[in-house]
Write a protein that holds these residues in place. Structure first.
Motif, PDB file in Angstrom:
ATOM      1  N   ARG A   1     -55.123  94.632-125.487  1.00 51.33           N
ATOM      2  CA  ARG A   1     -56.180  94.406-124.490  1.00 51.33           C
ATOM      3  C   ARG A   1     -55.600  93.666-123.297  1.00 51.33           C
ATOM      4  NH1 ARG A   1     -61.329  94.902-126.254  1.00 51.33           N
ATOM      5  NH2 ARG A   1     -62.254  93.094-125.269  1.00 51.33           N
ATOM      6  N   ILE A   2     -56.215  93.913-122.143  1.00 51.17           N
ATOM      7  CA  ILE A   2     -55.736  93.290-120.910  1.00 51.17           C
ATOM      8  C   ILE A   2     -56.867  92.446-120.317  1.00 51.17           C
ATOM      9  CG2 ILE A   2     -54.935  93.752-118.547  1.00 51.17           C
ATOM     10  CD1 ILE A   2     -53.724  96.355-119.538  1.00 51.17           C
ATOM     11  N   VAL A   3     -56.504  91.241-119.878  1.00 51.15           N
ATOM     12  CA  VAL A   3     -57.447  90.388-119.158  1.00 51.15           C
ATOM     13  C   VAL A   3     -56.990  90.394-117.698  1.00 51.15           C
ATOM     14  CG1 VAL A   3     -58.344  88.035-118.916  1.00 51.15           C
ATOM     15  CG2 VAL A   3     -57.734  88.914-121.187  1.00 51.15           C
ATOM     16  N   VAL A   4     -57.782  90.996-116.815  1.00 51.18           N
ATOM     17  CA  VAL A   4     -57.376  91.036-115.400  1.00 51.18           C
ATOM     18  C   VAL A   4     -57.940  89.802-114.711  1.00 51.18           C
ATOM     19  CG1 VAL A   4     -57.367  92.352-113.249  1.00 51.18           C
ATOM     20  CG2 VAL A   4     -57.448  93.562-115.433  1.00 51.18           C
ATOM     21  N   MET A   5     -57.071  89.022-114.067  1.00 58.14           N
ATOM     22  CA  MET A   5     -57.501  87.785-113.410  1.00 58.14           C
ATOM     23  C   MET A   5     -57.346  87.872-111.904  1.00 58.14           C
ATOM     24  SD  MET A   5     -56.392  84.790-116.002  1.00 58.14           S
ATOM     25  CE  MET A   5     -57.413  83.673-115.057  1.00 58.14           C
ATOM     26  N   ASN A   6     -58.247  87.206-111.200  1.00 56.77           N
ATOM     27  CA  ASN A   6     -58.207  87.161-109.744  1.00 56.77           C
ATOM     28  C   ASN A   6     -58.835  85.847-109.307  1.00 56.77           C
ATOM     29  OD1 ASN A   6     -58.055  87.928-107.054  1.00 56.77           O
ATOM     30  ND2 ASN A   6     -60.012  89.012-107.104  1.00 56.77           N
ATOM     31  N   GLU A   7     -58.099  85.078-108.537  1.00 55.04           N
ATOM     32  CA  GLU A   7     -58.595  83.801-108.000  1.00 55.04           C
ATOM     33  C   GLU A   7     -59.232  82.912-109.067  1.00 55.04           C
ATOM     34  OE1 GLU A   7     -61.078  84.847-104.684  1.00 55.04           O
ATOM     35  OE2 GLU A   7     -59.329  85.292-103.438  1.00 55.04           O
ATOM     36  N   GLY A   8     -58.526  82.772-110.192  1.00 55.12           N
ATOM     37  CA  GLY A   8     -58.967  81.853-111.234  1.00 55.12           C
ATOM     38  C   GLY A   8     -60.087  82.380-112.119  1.00 55.12           C
ATOM     39  N   ARG A   9     -60.528  83.604-111.842  1.00 58.84           N
ATOM     40  CA  ARG A   9     -61.628  84.158-112.646  1.00 58.84           C
ATOM     41  C   ARG A   9     -61.185  85.418-113.385  1.00 58.84           C
ATOM     42  NH1 ARG A   9     -64.139  83.007-107.847  1.00 58.84           N
ATOM     43  NH2 ARG A   9     -63.940  85.197-107.260  1.00 58.84           N
ATOM     44  N   VAL A  10     -61.932  85.716-114.465  1.00 54.84           N
ATOM     45  CA  VAL A  10     -61.664  86.955-115.193  1.00 54.84           C
ATOM     46  C   VAL A  10     -62.441  88.070-114.506  1.00 54.84           C
ATOM     47  CG1 VAL A  10     -62.017  88.167-117.370  1.00 54.84           C
ATOM     48  CG2 VAL A  10     -61.281  85.789-117.383  1.00 54.84           C
ATOM     49  N   GLU A  11     -61.732  89.114-114.069  1.00 46.95           N
ATOM     50  CA  GLU A  11     -62.399  90.255-113.417  1.00 46.95           C
ATOM     51  C   GLU A  11     -62.862  91.266-114.457  1.00 46.95           C
ATOM     52  OE1 GLU A  11     -62.640  91.785-110.085  1.00 46.95           O
ATOM     53  OE2 GLU A  11     -62.332  89.831-109.156  1.00 46.95           O
ATOM     54  N   GLN A  12     -62.018  91.466-115.475  1.00 49.11           N
ATOM     55  CA  GLN A  12     -62.373  92.469-116.499  1.00 49.11           C
ATOM     56  C   GLN A  12     -61.492  92.248-117.726  1.00 49.11           C
ATOM     57  OE1 GLN A  12     -62.147  96.541-115.123  1.00 49.11           O
ATOM     58  NE2 GLN A  12     -63.029  97.372-117.011  1.00 49.11           N
ATOM     59  N   ILE A  13     -62.062  92.544-118.889  1.00 47.27           N
ATOM     60  CA  ILE A  13     -61.287  92.521-120.137  1.00 47.27           C
ATOM     61  C   ILE A  13     -61.499  93.870-120.805  1.00 47.27           C
ATOM     62  CG2 ILE A  13     -60.955  91.418-122.388  1.00 47.27           C
ATOM     63  CD1 ILE A  13     -62.162  88.870-121.258  1.00 47.27           C
ATOM     64  N   GLY A  14     -60.418  94.505-121.229  1.00 47.68           N
ATOM     65  CA  GLY A  14     -60.577  95.790-121.907  1.00 47.68           C
ATOM     66  C   GLY A  14     -59.247  96.327-122.391  1.00 47.68           C
ATOM     67  N   THR A  15     -59.296  97.456-123.078  1.00 48.08           N
ATOM     68  CA  THR A  15     -58.063  98.113-123.489  1.00 48.08           C
ATOM     69  C   THR A  15     -57.404  98.672-122.232  1.00 48.08           C
ATOM     70  OG1 THR A  15     -59.123 100.261-123.720  1.00 48.08           O
ATOM     71  CG2 THR A  15     -59.116  98.844-125.672  1.00 48.08           C
TER      72      THR A  15
ATOM     73  N   PRO B   1     -63.355  97.088-107.349  1.00 46.97           N
ATOM     74  CA  PRO B   1     -62.266  97.616-106.518  1.00 46.97           C
ATOM     75  C   PRO B   1     -60.970  96.845-106.743  1.00 46.97           C
ATOM     76  CG  PRO B   1     -64.261  97.385-105.216  1.00 46.97           C
ATOM     77  CD  PRO B   1     -64.542  96.738-106.547  1.00 46.97           C
ATOM     78  N   PHE B   2     -61.093  95.522-106.973  1.00 42.56           N
ATOM     79  CA  PHE B   2     -59.880  94.729-107.197  1.00 42.56           C
ATOM     80  C   PHE B   2     -59.115  95.267-108.410  1.00 42.56           C
ATOM     81  CE2 PHE B   2     -57.565  91.549-109.503  1.00 42.56           C
ATOM     82  CZ  PHE B   2     -56.729  91.065-108.520  1.00 42.56           C
ATOM     83  N   VAL B   3     -59.824  95.477-109.525  1.00 39.41           N
ATOM     84  CA  VAL B   3     -59.158  95.960-110.746  1.00 39.41           C
ATOM     85  C   VAL B   3     -58.582  97.346-110.496  1.00 39.41           C
ATOM     86  CG1 VAL B   3     -59.483  96.615-113.173  1.00 39.41           C
ATOM     87  CG2 VAL B   3     -60.638  94.583-112.264  1.00 39.41           C
ATOM     88  N   MET B   4     -59.374  98.195-109.848  1.00 36.70           N
ATOM     89  CA  MET B   4     -58.918  99.566-109.623  1.00 36.70           C
ATOM     90  C   MET B   4     -57.620  99.592-108.825  1.00 36.70           C
ATOM     91  SD  MET B   4     -60.902 102.948-108.695  1.00 36.70           S
ATOM     92  CE  MET B   4     -60.014 104.487-108.862  1.00 36.70           C
ATOM     93  N   SER B   5     -57.526  98.749-107.809  1.00 35.55           N
ATOM     94  CA  SER B   5     -56.323  98.793-106.978  1.00 35.55           C
ATOM     95  C   SER B   5     -55.176  98.032-107.623  1.00 35.55           C
ATOM     96  CB  SER B   5     -56.601  98.263-105.579  1.00 35.55           C
ATOM     97  OG  SER B   5     -57.145  96.986-105.684  1.00 35.55           O
TER      98      SER B   5
END
Ligand SMILES: Nc1ncnc2c1ncn2[C@@H]1O[C@H](COP(=O)(O)OP(=O)(O)OP(=O)(O)O)[C@@H](O)[C@H]1O
Length: 340
Positions: free
Chosen positions: A202-216, A227-231
């Protein structure tokens, strides 16, 4: 649960490096913290390790609350980006370090170090000093040293980022195999999306100290939450809705205005007009091994990057200035409150 982080925040002065972060790491799984520089990945890892104290929130390690525990009490194994081996100890004595501290008997240390050197494929290197090893070998020794004391969780902070691309790729595959053998709950920090995709459950995508998304890896790539995660997890074209047609069967329903996000390999390029396509001028063609990358300018002046296997279009005939015809087979749109 291997690790539970609940509503954890950490500021340095006025700066919020971790902002109400909650993450669950299943026992025995390998999770990647992925994000750009400064997004708070290392801070979160250091909070889990106990190297930083949280301002708010709680942390559990293997079911026990660790929020107020010291680094030693948390029993985590840690490997950093920069090789932190003891220069004056040979490989065996580096790996044995934690066991010596715990006053293991010499015979037990010898057996455990042999086991670990086998595990990291460095049998026969025990007598060498760190300066006599390659970068990849040193990181494997660092990992063996971290594993020696049977940590409850393994925390890796960009362990391969100082190595060249080829070695990095080899070590990723090696780490994944090692993990499948050991099943130690592992968190790895990386800013490299390919690395995260390749090694993590699983991946935890982080941006500016926050979690943007968690998933496989597949969920993050196919169903990005913003859009942040997508790019961040792959190349993307961001276009005004309506500039590039999208096949009718594409999901989701796209807004009449606003922006759409299209992966380059979802842009289909044709030499002759096809139902639904719009014309585009070829500005640049780049060879990328098996694939070609075409930079195309639509009549709206929007630029679209397409990527496709070279056998899909008769490459020999393509040259800058050619008029081609494009359509997208998939696109994403996000709620208007997101912006890149
Ligand atoms: N001890 C500290 N004192 C002050 N600011 C800090 C401290 N540690 C981290 N920061 C700041 O917190 C932010 C997040 O840092 P962190 O190292 O967690 O990011 P990161 O995502 O791991 O980035 P990188 O990939 O560059 O290591 C950065 O802006 C950093 O400058």
């Amino acid at each position: 649960m291997g690790i539970r982080v609940a509503n954890v925040s950490k500021s340095f002065g006025d700066f919020r490096a971790a902002d109400d972060v909650s993450v669950d790491v299943d026992s025995g799984s390998l999770v990647a913290l992925l994000g750009p520089s400064g997004s708070g990945k290392s801070t979160l890892l250091r909070l889990i390790a106990g190297l930083e104290a949280a301002d708010a929130g709680r942390i559990w390690i293997t079911g026990e609350e660790a929020t107020q525990r010291s680094v030693q009490e948390r029993q985590v194994g840690f490997v950093f980006q920069h090789f932190a081996l003891f220069k004056h100890r040979n490989v065996r004595r580096n790996v044995a370090f934690g066991l010596e501290l715990r006053r293991w008997k010499p015979e037990a240390i010898r057996r455990r170090v042999d086991e670990l050197l086998d595990l990291v494929h460095l049998r026969g290197y025990g007598g060498r000093f760190p300066s006599q090893l390659s970068g990849g070998q040193r990181q494997r020794v660092a990992l063996a040293r971290a594993l020696a004391v049977q940590p409850r969780v393994l925390l890796l902070d960009e362990p391969f980022s100082a190595l060249d691309a080829k070695v990095r790729k080899e070590l990723r595959a090696w780490l994944r195999n090692l993990h499948d053998e050991m099943h130690v709950t592992t968190v790895i920090v990386t800013h490299d999306q390919e690395e995260a995709m390749e090694v993590a459950d699983r991946i935890v995508v982080m941006n500016e100290g926050r979690v943007e998304q968690i998933g496989t890896p597949a969920e993050i790539y196919d169903h990005p939450a913003s859009p942040f995660v997508m790019s961040f997890v792959g190349a993307v074209n961001e276009l005004p809705s309506g500039s590039l047609p999208v096949r009718r069967d594409a999901v989701p329903p796209l807004p009449a205005d606003g922006r759409i996000f299209v992966r380059p390999h979802h842009v289909q390029v044709h030499v002759t007009p096809q139902p639904g396509t719009v014309p585009a001028r070829l500005r640049r063609l780049t060879h990328m091994g098996r694939d070609l990358q075409a930079e195309l300018v639509l009549d709206t002046e929007d630029v679209v990057v397409a990527q496709f296997p070279r056998e899909e279009v008769d490459v020999a005939t393509l040259k800058p200035g050619d008029r081609l015809h494009v359509i997208s087979c998939q696109a994403h749109a996000f709620q208007p409150d997101y912006s890149i």
